[in-house]
Design a protein around this motif. Structure first.
Motif, PDB file in Angstrom:
ATOM      1  N   GLY A  41       0.784  -1.223   0.000  1.00 24.05           N
ATOM      2  CA  GLY A  41       0.000   0.000   0.000  1.00 24.05           C
ATOM      3  C   GLY A  41       0.817   1.274   0.000  1.00 24.05           C
ATOM      4  N   THR A  42       2.144   1.160   0.158  1.00 22.79           N
ATOM      5  CA  THR A  42       2.961   2.368   0.305  1.00 22.79           C
ATOM      6  C   THR A  42       4.160   2.456  -0.633  1.00 22.79           C
ATOM      7  OG1 THR A  42       4.260   1.302   2.063  1.00 22.79           O
ATOM      8  CG2 THR A  42       2.354   2.592   2.757  1.00 22.79           C
ATOM      9  N   ILE A  43       4.819   1.349  -0.943  1.00 18.95           N
ATOM     10  CA  ILE A  43       6.010   1.393  -1.798  1.00 18.95           C
ATOM     11  C   ILE A  43       5.568   1.657  -3.232  1.00 18.95           C
ATOM     12  CG2 ILE A  43       8.024   0.116  -2.623  1.00 18.95           C
ATOM     13  CD1 ILE A  43       8.051  -1.389   0.009  1.00 18.95           C
ATOM     14  N   HIS A  44       6.302   2.485  -3.936  1.00 22.98           N
ATOM     15  CA  HIS A  44       5.826   3.021  -5.205  1.00 22.98           C
ATOM     16  C   HIS A  44       5.873   2.024  -6.364  1.00 22.98           C
ATOM     17  CE1 HIS A  44       5.990   6.486  -2.768  1.00 22.98           C
ATOM     18  NE2 HIS A  44       7.249   6.824  -2.999  1.00 22.98           N
ATOM     19  N   ASP A  45       6.978   1.353  -6.571  1.00 26.27           N
ATOM     20  CA  ASP A  45       7.151   0.502  -7.752  1.00 26.27           C
ATOM     21  C   ASP A  45       6.975  -0.973  -7.418  1.00 26.27           C
ATOM     22  OD1 ASP A  45       7.674   2.407  -9.833  1.00 26.27           O
ATOM     23  OD2 ASP A  45       9.619   2.787  -8.912  1.00 26.27           O
ATOM     24  N   VAL A  46       6.425  -1.728  -8.377  1.00 27.43           N
ATOM     25  CA  VAL A  46       6.076  -3.132  -8.152  1.00 27.43           C
ATOM     26  C   VAL A  46       7.297  -3.966  -7.782  1.00 27.43           C
ATOM     27  CG1 VAL A  46       5.130  -5.206  -9.218  1.00 27.43           C
ATOM     28  CG2 VAL A  46       4.097  -2.987  -9.710  1.00 27.43           C
ATOM     29  N   ALA A  47       8.403  -3.789  -8.489  1.00 25.61           N
ATOM     30  CA  ALA A  47       9.588  -4.606  -8.234  1.00 25.61           C
ATOM     31  C   ALA A  47      10.073  -4.461  -6.798  1.00 25.61           C
ATOM     32  CB  ALA A  47      10.702  -4.230  -9.208  1.00 25.61           C
ATOM     33  N   GLN A  48      10.069  -3.236  -6.288  1.00 28.68           N
ATOM     34  CA  GLN A  48      10.526  -3.005  -4.917  1.00 28.68           C
ATOM     35  C   GLN A  48       9.529  -3.543  -3.895  1.00 28.68           C
ATOM     36  OE1 GLN A  48      11.056  -1.072  -7.413  1.00 28.68           O
ATOM     37  NE2 GLN A  48      12.974   0.047  -7.262  1.00 28.68           N
ATOM     38  N   VAL A  49       8.246  -3.534  -4.233  1.00 25.92           N
ATOM     39  CA  VAL A  49       7.236  -4.140  -3.359  1.00 25.92           C
ATOM     40  C   VAL A  49       7.506  -5.636  -3.215  1.00 25.92           C
ATOM     41  CG1 VAL A  49       4.793  -4.780  -3.187  1.00 25.92           C
ATOM     42  CG2 VAL A  49       5.429  -2.455  -3.818  1.00 25.92           C
ATOM     43  N   VAL A  50       7.739  -6.287  -4.331  1.00 25.60           N
ATOM     44  CA  VAL A  50       8.025  -7.723  -4.314  1.00 25.60           C
ATOM     45  C   VAL A  50       9.298  -8.004  -3.523  1.00 25.60           C
ATOM     46  CG1 VAL A  50       8.622  -9.713  -5.753  1.00 25.60           C
ATOM     47  CG2 VAL A  50       6.826  -8.129  -6.492  1.00 25.60           C
ATOM     48  N   GLY A  51      10.336  -7.202  -3.766  1.00 29.34           N
ATOM     49  CA  GLY A  51      11.600  -7.401  -3.055  1.00 29.34           C
ATOM     50  C   GLY A  51      11.458  -7.242  -1.558  1.00 29.34           C
ATOM     51  N   ALA A  52      10.742  -6.200  -1.131  1.00 30.88           N
ATOM     52  CA  ALA A  52      10.556  -5.965   0.304  1.00 30.88           C
ATOM     53  C   ALA A  52       9.712  -7.054   0.931  1.00 30.88           C
ATOM     54  CB  ALA A  52       9.906  -4.602   0.527  1.00 30.88           C
ATOM     55  N   GLY A  53       8.610  -7.441   0.258  1.00 31.33           N
ATOM     56  CA  GLY A  53       7.701  -8.428   0.823  1.00 31.33           C
ATOM     57  C   GLY A  53       8.335  -9.786   1.017  1.00 31.33           C
ATOM     58  N   PHE A  54       8.990 -10.300  -0.011  1.00 31.66           N
ATOM     59  CA  PHE A  54       9.565 -11.630   0.081  1.00 31.66           C
ATOM     60  C   PHE A  54      10.853 -11.658   0.908  1.00 31.66           C
ATOM     61  CE2 PHE A  54       6.695 -12.375  -3.480  1.00 31.66           C
ATOM     62  CZ  PHE A  54       6.193 -13.621  -3.142  1.00 31.66           C
TER      63      PHE A  54
END
Length: 343
Positions: free
Chosen positions: A199-212
């Protein structure tokens, strides 16, 4: 008569190829170089594409590449945005639940309104406010490019786009590193962590990286939440297009732009078709790869059309604007997580 018509069309196609091919080839080659650097050194591909594009700014000033670079910056970029619709389906909305979806929609609307208010306080224009707040609220660089495509143009339009793409990419990378530590410090569980990241990180790739980097559950939830934000791209772009339709672009006269831009219509059609399961897996995969490369080539071209000196002229208040927008959406989502009882 038919033969003559065919010959005429062939010559027209050949002329178009000669006009656009040099610029398209250059932007494609630089996009491949950006992806190579991303794959081998871990840097965000969009950031590499942008920086390499700026380095080749001289190619857009004169010569055979100018027409093709301009074509990539407009048409190819919009094709990439339209193909993002293949990521979207109704199943995504059903999977998260009404409360979380309402939180995301509220966060997007609140961030855009906050951006407009903050820009006014900082003495910045509404164009910069819409492009920065929209990119922060929805999906980073992709949203910035889609919003820039429908906003009325002025002498600062390309500079604002480059600044926004550069800023959201850097902020996304910092968030990918810092947000997992914040989530751990405040005791978020895997689901809440995923909602926070998505809900907060801007770009999809960084969302995936942070989540996993936290856990598989956090990564899957973060990716799902992020894609829900991406679904908001089309309605937000439509609202922006309608709201600014009567504002003339600098140096342009004549008829007003269409109510609904073609690439937004394509986005919605692809999302609808995908929701009904009518897109084969292989076609969807090819479409997403095409989208990724089109967006890379598009941002390379936008970078080529903007000098670094003009980007640096944007000012510290513009940096403050996009930073406070990022902080605002982060606090808004965290507050919502606690209110919904996810934490």
């Amino acid at each position: 008569m038919n033969t003559a018509s065919a010959i005429q069309r062939f010559h027209g196609l050949s002329s178009m190829t000669q006009t656009y091919w040099p610029g398209l080839a250059v932007t494609g080659a630089v996009a491949i170089a950006a992806q190579f650097l991303s794959d081998h050194y871990g840097a965000p591909a969009m950031l590499m594409a942008l920086l390499l594009g700026i380095a080749f700014n001289f190619l857009s000033e004169e010569g055979r590449c100018v027409a093709g670079i301009d074509f990539s910056a407009k048409k190819v970029l919009r094709i990439g945005v339209a193909l993002l619709g293949m990521r979207i389906s109704i199943d995504l909305l059903v999977g998260l639940g009404g409360g979380t979806i309402l939180l995301l929609v509220s966060a997007i609307a609140a961030t855009i309104l906050f951006g407009l208010a903050a820009a006014k306080l900082l003495g910045r224009g509404w164009r910069l406010a819409l492009i920065t707040s929209g990119s922060v609220a929805i999906c980073g660089a992709s949203a910035a490019m889609a919003i820039a495509a429908v906003l009325p143009k002025n002498e600062f339009s390309e500079r604002n786009l480059i600044f926004t793409v550069l800023s959201v990419t850097v902020l996304s990378t910092l968030a990918m590193i810092g947000y997992p530590m914040i989530a751990d410090a405040i005791g978020l569980d895997a689901r809440a962590t995923g909602i926070f990241f998505g809900g907060t990180i801007h770009d999809v790739a960084q969302v995936v990286g942070a989540g996993f980097s936290v856990s598989p559950e956090a990564g899957e939830t973060a990716t799902l939440v992020k894609l829900i934000r991406v679904t908001m791209l089309a309605p937000v772009v439509l609202v922006f297009s309608l709201a600014t339709r009567n504002v003339a672009s600098v140096g342009e006269t004549g008829k007003r732009p269409p109510l609904l831009p073609g690439f937004v219509i394509a986005f919605l059609i692809l999302a609808a078709v995908n929701s009904f399961g009518l897109v084969p897996g292989l076609v969807s995969k090819i479409g997403m790869e095409t989208s990724r490369w089109a967006l890379l080539a598009g941002i390379v071209a936008v970078g080529m059309k903007t000098s670094l000196r003009r980007v640096l002229d944007v000012g510290g208040d513009a940096v403050a604007l996009i930073v406070v927008e990022t902080i605002f959406i982060g606090l808004f989502i965290l507050t919502g997580i606690y209110y919904l009882g996810h934490a």
